[in-house]
Design a protein around this motif. Structure first.
Motif, PDB file in Angstrom:
ATOM      1  N   LEU A  38       0.832  -1.214   0.000  1.00 28.75           N
ATOM      2  CA  LEU A  38       0.000   0.000   0.000  1.00 28.75           C
ATOM      3  C   LEU A  38       0.865   1.262   0.000  1.00 28.75           C
ATOM      4  O   LEU A  38       0.524   2.245  -0.659  1.00 28.75           O
ATOM      5  CB  LEU A  38      -0.948  -0.006   1.207  1.00 28.75           C
ATOM      6  N   ILE A  39       1.976   1.248   0.722  1.00 28.70           N
ATOM      7  CA  ILE A  39       2.889   2.395   0.702  1.00 28.70           C
ATOM      8  C   ILE A  39       3.441   2.591  -0.704  1.00 28.70           C
ATOM      9  O   ILE A  39       3.510   3.714  -1.206  1.00 28.70           O
ATOM     10  CB  ILE A  39       4.027   2.217   1.723  1.00 28.70           C
ATOM     11  N   LEU A  40       3.835   1.496  -1.349  1.00 24.77           N
ATOM     12  CA  LEU A  40       4.376   1.597  -2.710  1.00 24.77           C
ATOM     13  C   LEU A  40       3.328   2.100  -3.703  1.00 24.77           C
ATOM     14  O   LEU A  40       3.676   2.706  -4.711  1.00 24.77           O
ATOM     15  CB  LEU A  40       4.921   0.238  -3.158  1.00 24.77           C
ATOM     16  N   GLN A  41       2.047   1.860  -3.406  1.00 27.70           N
ATOM     17  CA  GLN A  41       0.969   2.359  -4.259  1.00 27.70           C
ATOM     18  C   GLN A  41       0.551   3.770  -3.875  1.00 27.70           C
ATOM     19  O   GLN A  41      -0.293   4.371  -4.540  1.00 27.70           O
ATOM     20  CB  GLN A  41      -0.239   1.419  -4.154  1.00 27.70           C
ATOM     21  N   GLY A  42       1.105   4.307  -2.787  1.00 29.53           N
ATOM     22  CA  GLY A  42       0.801   5.675  -2.368  1.00 29.53           C
ATOM     23  C   GLY A  42      -0.365   5.795  -1.403  1.00 29.53           C
ATOM     24  O   GLY A  42      -0.779   6.905  -1.073  1.00 29.53           O
ATOM     25  N   ASP A  43      -0.879   4.690  -0.918  1.00 31.24           N
ATOM     26  CA  ASP A  43      -2.000   4.715   0.031  1.00 31.24           C
ATOM     27  C   ASP A  43      -1.435   4.662   1.453  1.00 31.24           C
ATOM     28  O   ASP A  43      -1.398   3.617   2.092  1.00 31.24           O
ATOM     29  CB  ASP A  43      -2.940   3.541  -0.230  1.00 31.24           C
ATOM     30  N   PHE A  44      -1.015   5.819   1.969  1.00 30.58           N
ATOM     31  CA  PHE A  44      -0.329   5.874   3.252  1.00 30.58           C
ATOM     32  C   PHE A  44      -1.260   5.634   4.437  1.00 30.58           C
ATOM     33  O   PHE A  44      -0.879   4.981   5.403  1.00 30.58           O
ATOM     34  CB  PHE A  44       0.409   7.203   3.390  1.00 30.58           C
ATOM     35  N   SER A  45      -2.477   6.130   4.366  1.00 34.06           N
ATOM     36  CA  SER A  45      -3.417   5.883   5.464  1.00 34.06           C
ATOM     37  C   SER A  45      -3.878   4.433   5.458  1.00 34.06           C
ATOM     38  O   SER A  45      -4.062   3.826   6.512  1.00 34.06           O
ATOM     39  CB  SER A  45      -4.607   6.833   5.390  1.00 34.06           C
ATOM     40  N   GLY A  46      -4.045   3.859   4.280  1.00 28.62           N
ATOM     41  CA  GLY A  46      -4.401   2.446   4.183  1.00 28.62           C
ATOM     42  C   GLY A  46      -3.303   1.551   4.740  1.00 28.62           C
ATOM     43  O   GLY A  46      -3.575   0.533   5.367  1.00 28.62           O
ATOM     44  N   ALA A  47      -2.045   1.948   4.513  1.00 29.02           N
ATOM     45  CA  ALA A  47      -0.914   1.189   5.048  1.00 29.02           C
ATOM     46  C   ALA A  47      -0.928   1.212   6.572  1.00 29.02           C
ATOM     47  O   ALA A  47      -0.688   0.192   7.220  1.00 29.02           O
ATOM     48  CB  ALA A  47       0.392   1.763   4.525  1.00 29.02           C
ATOM     49  N   PHE A  48      -1.230   2.373   7.140  1.00 29.39           N
ATOM     50  CA  PHE A  48      -1.294   2.484   8.596  1.00 29.39           C
ATOM     51  C   PHE A  48      -2.446   1.656   9.160  1.00 29.39           C
ATOM     52  O   PHE A  48      -2.300   0.997  10.183  1.00 29.39           O
ATOM     53  CB  PHE A  48      -1.443   3.946   9.021  1.00 29.39           C
ATOM     54  N   GLN A  49      -3.580   1.681   8.478  1.00 30.66           N
ATOM     55  CA  GLN A  49      -4.725   0.894   8.940  1.00 30.66           C
ATOM     56  C   GLN A  49      -4.441  -0.603   8.840  1.00 30.66           C
ATOM     57  O   GLN A  49      -4.902  -1.390   9.674  1.00 30.66           O
ATOM     58  CB  GLN A  49      -5.974   1.250   8.141  1.00 30.66           C
ATOM     59  N   MET A  50      -3.696  -1.006   7.839  1.00 27.09           N
ATOM     60  CA  MET A  50      -3.374  -2.422   7.658  1.00 27.09           C
ATOM     61  C   MET A  50      -2.397  -2.903   8.728  1.00 27.09           C
ATOM     62  O   MET A  50      -2.546  -3.993   9.272  1.00 27.09           O
ATOM     63  CB  MET A  50      -2.766  -2.642   6.270  1.00 27.09           C
ATOM     64  N   TYR A  51      -1.380  -2.085   9.034  1.00 25.41           N
ATOM     65  CA  TYR A  51      -0.350  -2.467  10.001  1.00 25.41           C
ATOM     66  C   TYR A  51       0.176  -1.197  10.669  1.00 25.41           C
ATOM     67  O   TYR A  51       1.067  -0.531  10.138  1.00 25.41           O
ATOM     68  CB  TYR A  51       0.785  -3.214   9.285  1.00 25.41           C
ATOM     69  N   PRO A  52      -0.382  -0.838  11.837  1.00 27.45           N
ATOM     70  CA  PRO A  52      -0.058   0.445  12.472  1.00 27.45           C
ATOM     71  C   PRO A  52       1.424   0.673  12.796  1.00 27.45           C
ATOM     72  O   PRO A  52       1.864   1.817  12.874  1.00 27.45           O
ATOM     73  CB  PRO A  52      -0.892   0.425  13.759  1.00 27.45           C
ATOM     74  N   ALA A  53       2.200  -0.368  12.948  1.00 26.75           N
ATOM     75  CA  ALA A  53       3.610  -0.192  13.301  1.00 26.75           C
ATOM     76  C   ALA A  53       4.506   0.017  12.082  1.00 26.75           C
ATOM     77  O   ALA A  53       5.718   0.123  12.226  1.00 26.75           O
ATOM     78  CB  ALA A  53       4.099  -1.392  14.099  1.00 26.75           C
TER      79      ALA A  53
END
Length: 99
Positions: A38-53
């Protein structure tokens, strides 16, 4: 004749969680691969929701990499503190999943 366009989907190449596959229960690391995707796709909030750490882990790894090339004073203590923070975040998230 144009060349065929190849589609690449990173989700097709992710490793399965063996703990979840064998025992049916998430492990503390479940979600980190998807979070990085998700980070590589630019979805930074989605990345945090998927794995907060994820962001604290990336900061820890970046700090270790910088310290490898440029020796930082008291780096051992800083790395230890960052590692403790990451373990606390990971375990808090892991416990929260079961509540």
């Amino acid at each position: 004749m144009p060349l065929p366009r190849l589609e690449f989907n990173i989700n097709d190449y992710m490793l399965p969680c063996m703990n979840k596959k064998l025992l049916g229960v998430d492990c503390p690391g479940c979600g980190i691969q998807r979070s990085i995707a998700l980070i590589l796709q630019g979805d930074f909030s989605g990345a945090f929701q998927m794995y907060p750490a994820i962001y604290s882990l990336l900061f820890l790894f970046a700090f270790v990499a910088v310290n490898y090339f440029y020796k930082i004073k008291n780096a051992g203590k800083i790395i230890t503190a960052l590692a403790i923070i990451n373990v606390a975040l990971i375990m808090t998230n892991y416990i929260y999943k079961f509540i």
